[in-house]
Design a protein around this motif. Sequence first.
Motif, PDB file in Angstrom:
ATOM      1  N   PHE A  11       0.834  -1.209   0.000  1.00 45.66           N
ATOM      2  CA  PHE A  11       0.000   0.000   0.000  1.00 45.66           C
ATOM      3  C   PHE A  11       0.869   1.259   0.000  1.00 45.66           C
ATOM      4  O   PHE A  11       0.617   2.196  -0.765  1.00 45.66           O
ATOM      5  N   LEU A  12       1.895   1.291   0.836  1.00 47.23           N
ATOM      6  CA  LEU A  12       2.777   2.456   0.882  1.00 47.23           C
ATOM      7  C   LEU A  12       3.488   2.641  -0.453  1.00 47.23           C
ATOM      8  O   LEU A  12       3.615   3.772  -0.946  1.00 47.23           O
ATOM      9  N   SER A  13       3.916   1.553  -1.071  1.00 42.02           N
ATOM     10  CA  SER A  13       4.545   1.649  -2.390  1.00 42.02           C
ATOM     11  C   SER A  13       3.580   2.210  -3.422  1.00 42.02           C
ATOM     12  O   SER A  13       3.964   3.028  -4.266  1.00 42.02           O
ATOM     13  N   CYS A  14       2.319   1.793  -3.342  1.00 44.17           N
ATOM     14  CA  CYS A  14       1.303   2.332  -4.255  1.00 44.17           C
ATOM     15  C   CYS A  14       1.078   3.821  -3.988  1.00 44.17           C
ATOM     16  O   CYS A  14       0.948   4.612  -4.928  1.00 44.17           O
ATOM     17  N   MET A  15       1.025   4.200  -2.726  1.00 43.24           N
ATOM     18  CA  MET A  15       0.843   5.616  -2.387  1.00 43.24           C
ATOM     19  C   MET A  15       1.991   6.459  -2.936  1.00 43.24           C
ATOM     20  O   MET A  15       1.788   7.586  -3.395  1.00 43.24           O
ATOM     21  N   ASN A  16       3.212   5.921  -2.865  1.00 49.45           N
ATOM     22  CA  ASN A  16       4.388   6.670  -3.275  1.00 49.45           C
ATOM     23  C   ASN A  16       4.682   6.600  -4.774  1.00 49.45           C
ATOM     24  O   ASN A  16       5.551   7.321  -5.262  1.00 49.45           O
ATOM     25  N   TYR A  17       3.958   5.769  -5.498  1.00 43.73           N
ATOM     26  CA  TYR A  17       4.175   5.604  -6.925  1.00 43.73           C
ATOM     27  C   TYR A  17       4.021   6.948  -7.644  1.00 43.73           C
ATOM     28  O   TYR A  17       3.111   7.732  -7.359  1.00 43.73           O
ATOM     29  N   ALA A  18       4.904   7.196  -8.565  1.00 41.77           N
ATOM     30  CA  ALA A  18       4.877   8.406  -9.407  1.00 41.77           C
ATOM     31  C   ALA A  18       4.764   9.668  -8.559  1.00 41.77           C
ATOM     32  O   ALA A  18       3.991  10.578  -8.865  1.00 41.77           O
ATOM     33  N   GLU A  19       5.573   9.694  -7.491  1.00 45.13           N
ATOM     34  CA  GLU A  19       5.619  10.854  -6.598  1.00 45.13           C
ATOM     35  C   GLU A  19       4.235  11.227  -6.059  1.00 45.13           C
ATOM     36  O   GLU A  19       3.854  12.396  -6.026  1.00 45.13           O
ATOM     37  N   ARG A  20       3.506  10.203  -5.642  1.00 46.82           N
ATOM     38  CA  ARG A  20       2.164  10.350  -5.058  1.00 46.82           C
ATOM     39  C   ARG A  20       1.181  11.028  -6.015  1.00 46.82           C
ATOM     40  O   ARG A  20       0.306  11.796  -5.598  1.00 46.82           O
ATOM     41  N   LYS A  21       1.307  10.695  -7.277  1.00 47.15           N
ATOM     42  CA  LYS A  21       0.429  11.263  -8.295  1.00 47.15           C
ATOM     43  C   LYS A  21      -1.026  10.852  -8.093  1.00 47.15           C
ATOM     44  O   LYS A  21      -1.934  11.615  -8.383  1.00 47.15           O
ATOM     45  N   TYR A  22      -1.238   9.649  -7.581  1.00 48.33           N
ATOM     46  CA  TYR A  22      -2.598   9.107  -7.463  1.00 48.33           C
ATOM     47  C   TYR A  22      -3.067   9.113  -6.013  1.00 48.33           C
ATOM     48  O   TYR A  22      -2.292   8.870  -5.099  1.00 48.33           O
ATOM     49  N   ASP A  23      -4.342   9.395  -5.827  1.00 44.76           N
ATOM     50  CA  ASP A  23      -4.935   9.302  -4.498  1.00 44.76           C
ATOM     51  C   ASP A  23      -5.297   7.854  -4.245  1.00 44.76           C
ATOM     52  O   ASP A  23      -6.048   7.248  -5.016  1.00 44.76           O
ATOM     53  N   MET A  24      -4.762   7.301  -3.178  1.00 45.74           N
ATOM     54  CA  MET A  24      -5.062   5.925  -2.798  1.00 45.74           C
ATOM     55  C   MET A  24      -6.084   5.964  -1.671  1.00 45.74           C
ATOM     56  O   MET A  24      -5.888   6.653  -0.675  1.00 45.74           O
ATOM     57  N   LEU A  25      -7.167   5.236  -1.831  1.00 48.22           N
ATOM     58  CA  LEU A  25      -8.214   5.153  -0.823  1.00 48.22           C
ATOM     59  C   LEU A  25      -8.116   3.805  -0.126  1.00 48.22           C
ATOM     60  O   LEU A  25      -8.099   2.761  -0.780  1.00 48.22           O
ATOM     61  N   TRP A  26      -8.059   3.836   1.187  1.00 44.47           N
ATOM     62  CA  TRP A  26      -7.936   2.616   1.972  1.00 44.47           C
ATOM     63  C   TRP A  26      -9.264   1.873   1.975  1.00 44.47           C
ATOM     64  O   TRP A  26     -10.317   2.488   2.134  1.00 44.47           O
ATOM     65  N   GLY A  27      -9.236   0.555   1.840  1.00 41.66           N
ATOM     66  CA  GLY A  27     -10.448  -0.221   1.697  1.00 41.66           C
ATOM     67  C   GLY A  27     -10.738  -1.239   2.773  1.00 41.66           C
ATOM     68  O   GLY A  27     -11.604  -2.088   2.594  1.00 41.66           O
ATOM     69  N   ARG A  28     -10.039  -1.208   3.887  1.00 40.54           N
ATOM     70  CA  ARG A  28     -10.300  -2.147   4.983  1.00 40.54           C
ATOM     71  C   ARG A  28     -10.641  -1.354   6.228  1.00 40.54           C
ATOM     72  O   ARG A  28      -9.766  -0.853   6.930  1.00 40.54           O
TER      73      ARG A  28
END
Length: 137
Positions: free
Chosen positions: A11-28
């Motif tokens: 999850f942290l890697s996804c959040m940091n992908y492309a300099e945090r270009k994308y908003d990651m929404l937590w699902g649990r």
Amino acid sequence: MKYTHEDFMDFLSCMNYAERKYDMLWGRDENMLSALVLGNIGAVGSTYNYAAPLYLDLIEAYNEGDLEKANTLQQQSIDMIALLGKYGGIAVGKAYMKLIGLNCGEFRLPVKNMPGEQVEAFKADVNKVGFQDFCMQ
């Protein structure tokens, strides 16, 4: 993007992908606090429909640095969510909705609705987890 898994490293890697270009929404819902610690600021979950005050209080406690309170609230979430499994899964969400005064009707097959004989036991268990304290605000 909604991320629904318990792998916080991923999850942290996804959040940091492309300099945090994308908003990651937590699902649990049951481990939102851990996602907040990683810097997450958004979430999508099914229990927010009927327990939003609990999660808003959890987020507020975390933002104020009151980790003890945030931990207690997260445990209430875990206890509440455990009742979903105990009483039949997704259909229990509609039983929770009825408790807050919103009758969303019954599920259609193949989802089974909570049998009437379980409703009183469910209500007793819901009271034990303090649902009325955080959902009737």
